[in-house]
Enzyme design. Structure first.
Site, PDB file in Angstrom:
ATOM      1  N   LYS A  88      17.159  -1.998   0.649  1.00  0.00           N
ATOM      2  CA  LYS A  88      16.655  -2.616   0.870  1.00  0.00           C
ATOM      3  C   LYS A  88      15.346  -3.144   0.457  1.00  0.00           C
ATOM      4  O   LYS A  88      15.077  -2.860  -0.461  1.00  0.00           O
ATOM      5  CB  LYS A  88      15.259  -2.324   2.520  1.00  0.00           C
ATOM      6  CG  LYS A  88      14.540  -2.694   3.150  1.00  0.00           C
ATOM      7  CD  LYS A  88      14.023  -2.515   3.695  1.00  0.00           C
ATOM      8  CE  LYS A  88      12.627  -3.256   4.159  1.00  0.00           C
ATOM      9  NZ  LYS A  88      11.630  -2.570   5.607  1.00  0.00           N
ATOM     10  N   GLU A 132      -0.895  -3.545  10.421  1.00  0.00           N
ATOM     11  CA  GLU A 132      -0.506  -1.981   9.967  1.00  0.00           C
ATOM     12  C   GLU A 132      -0.988  -1.317   8.611  1.00  0.00           C
ATOM     13  O   GLU A 132      -1.981  -1.295   8.505  1.00  0.00           O
ATOM     14  CB  GLU A 132       0.940  -2.530   8.947  1.00  0.00           C
ATOM     15  CG  GLU A 132       1.407  -1.545   8.731  1.00  0.00           C
ATOM     16  CD  GLU A 132       2.898  -2.200   8.020  1.00  0.00           C
ATOM     17  OE1 GLU A 132       2.762  -3.501   7.343  1.00  0.00           O
ATOM     18  OE2 GLU A 132       3.870  -0.965   7.775  1.00  0.00           O
TER      19      GLU A 132
HETATM   20  C1  LIG Z   1       5.162  -7.961   3.978  1.00  0.00           C
HETATM   21  C2  LIG Z   1       5.174  -8.917   5.074  1.00  0.00           C
HETATM   22  O1  LIG Z   1       5.431  -7.737   6.324  1.00  0.00           O
HETATM   23  C3  LIG Z   1       6.211  -6.647   6.456  1.00  0.00           C
HETATM   24  C4  LIG Z   1       5.452  -5.607   7.170  1.00  0.00           C
HETATM   25  C5  LIG Z   1       5.279  -5.528   8.313  1.00  0.00           C
HETATM   26  C6  LIG Z   1       6.706  -6.439   9.288  1.00  0.00           C
HETATM   27  C7  LIG Z   1       8.313  -6.683   8.046  1.00  0.00           C
HETATM   28  C8  LIG Z   1       9.413  -7.180   8.453  1.00  0.00           C
HETATM   29  O2  LIG Z   1       9.661  -6.813   9.881  1.00  0.00           O
HETATM   30  O3  LIG Z   1       9.559  -7.704   7.381  1.00  0.00           O
HETATM   31  C9  LIG Z   1       7.277  -6.585   6.150  1.00  0.00           C
HETATM   32  O4  LIG Z   1       8.154  -4.877   6.377  1.00  0.00           O
HETATM   33  C10 LIG Z   1       4.506 -10.023   5.931  1.00  0.00           C
HETATM   34  O5  LIG Z   1       3.426  -9.696   6.734  1.00  0.00           O
HETATM   35  O6  LIG Z   1       4.252 -10.577   4.738  1.00  0.00           O
END
Ligand SMILES: C=C(O[C@H]1C=CC=C(C(=O)O)[C@@H]1O)C(=O)O
Length: 411
Positions: free
Chosen positions: A142, A196
């Site tokens: 990832k 978050e």
């Molecule tokens: C890096 C970001 O999201 C992260 C946090 C929540 C969900 C995310 C996703 O679904 O990819 C990312 O990991 C952003 O919102 O800019």
């Protein structure tokens, strides 16, 4: 109150700090717990000198620079918080009184362009497929790739009004923190509305609420529900999410006598996005462990970096082509007891005078579709763009006004 305070505001509490007694720096890693203990020696959690606040950058190689504020309050309401620091609380109704948010137009430069971003996503997935086909020993599973928009307005950005607008979404934590000045000496702040929780510590309890796996909200209720259910069923998003929960649980478990989390994620929504989220709660073996130490060991999670971390980190440096700075770092506070709360710095912008730099990222795994990830980052930009009254920036797809030479402008 003249300077912008430090602010972390969610439904139940608005944490605010103002004034600067001193700036405190910590190197990351093994020496951090002792340095934090020395910094708090002789202070009480209740007195403002017993609290540190601020933001930490994404890059682990950079030192942590936090502020010891003059005044700290934890208020039950937005209004009480601002009053306690000698100011009036900005309200979204100020818009009616003061008119348009930014008189004039926004000028936007995407970095990279959306097309370049999607090409980077394709390269990242190709790396993962190559690793899987070659049965590599430690395959790239990832990586989180992001992009940014540099917005310039014709008038200074009113951060107080921006905050009042961001807090209209009750599902997020609205934040603002001063940052070190820009190279040309301009004052800089990080402002956002993050959903978050990276890590919080209160007494013996540690908690984290990682999010990974996302889709944009839809206007029609039935479509919105269907999109959420599709997210919950999506194998790609479940894999993206599991990598984060696994990593956080691995890092926190040596600190804990018990650690609890659901085996499958739940839906979490903001005004603009659906996410997969898992609440993780543990009981610490030693309640004297500082939230700064927990922050140091847990950051960066695969919600912002990837797995394995060193490879994801170098791919981010290679493919993104810009400095994330404080984006995908953390913002929060820590007191002399070690209690504290650190939120992931996403859905945010760095604001300096008339400039706002916005960021958005998405987790990439095998099966990620470049156009889908491009669309996800566009949807994530909307939180800040709406609050800045700059939604039209996204609608200016392919208009070559401000794009670098020869590039289509597609936000
Ligand atoms: C890096 C970001 O999201 C992260 C946090 C929540 C969900 C995310 C996703 O679904 O990819 C990312 O990991 C952003 O919102 O800019």
């Amino acid at each position: 109150m003249t300077a912008l305070p430090f602010l972390l505001s969610s439904g139940p509490e608005t944490f605010m700090a103002s004034g600067v007694v001193e700036r405190v720096r910590f190197a990351r890693g093994a020496g951090l717990p002792a340095a934090v203990a020395a910094c708090f020696a002789g202070t009480q959690a209740e007195d403002p000198h017993g609290v540190l606040v601020g933001a930490i950058p994404f890059d682990r190689a950079r030192t942590l620079e936090l502020l010891r504020p003059e005044r700290v309050t934890r208020s039950a309401t937005w209004e009480a918080a601002w009053a306690a620091h000698g100011g009036s609380a900005p309200q979204s109704s100020d818009d009616a009184q003061h008119g348009a948010f930014v008189p004039g137009v926004w000028h936007v430069v995407p970095q990279p362009t959306r097309a370049q971003y999607e090409a980077a996503v394709a390269r990242a997935t190709a790396h993962m497929v190559d690793d899987a086909e070659a049965a590599a020993a430690d395959p790239l599973r990832k990586v989180v790739l992001s992009r940014s928009l540099q917005l310039n307005s014709t008038a200074p950005i009113d951060i107080r009004r921006l905050l009042a607008r961001l807090r209209l979404d009750p599902s997020v934590t609205t934040f603002a923190t001063p940052l070190p000045a820009t190279p040309d000496g301009a004052a800089r702040s990080l402002v956002g509305a993050t959903p978050e929780l990276l890590v919080a510590k209160s007494g013996r309890t540690v908690s984290s609420h990682p999010l990974a796996g996302s889709t944009r909200r839809r206007l029609v209720a039935a479509d919105d529900r269907a999109a959420a259910e599709a997210l919950l069923r999506s194998d790609k998003d479940q894999r993206e999410h599991a990598a984060v929960v696994e990593a956080i649980a691995d890092v926190l478990s040596p600190y804990c006598s018990s650690l609890d989390f659901a085996r499958s994620p739940a839906l979490v929504s903001t005004a603009t996005m659906w996410h997969l989220g898992t609440r993780i709660t543990g009981q610490l073996r030693d309640d004297a462990v500082s939230s700064l130490e927990l922050l140091d060991v847990v950051h960066p999670t695969p919600a912002v970096c990837g797995v394995p971390q060193p490879r994801a980190q170098s791919l981010i440096t290679e493919l993104e082509g810009f400095d994330r700075d404080y984006f995908t770092g953390a913002v929060g506070w820590c007191d002399a007891r070690g209690d504290g709360r650190w939120m992931v710095t996403i859905r945010c912008a760095e604001i300096a005078g008339t400039r706002a730099r916005l960021y958005a990222g998405a987790g990439i795994v095998i099966g990620s579709d470049p156009a889908g990830e491009g669309a996800e980052t566009s949807a994530k930009f909307e939180t800040m763009l709406r609050a800045l009254s700059a939604q039209e920036v996204l609608a200016r797809a392919h208009r070559p006004v401000a794009a670098p030479a020869g590039e289509p402008q597609h936000a």
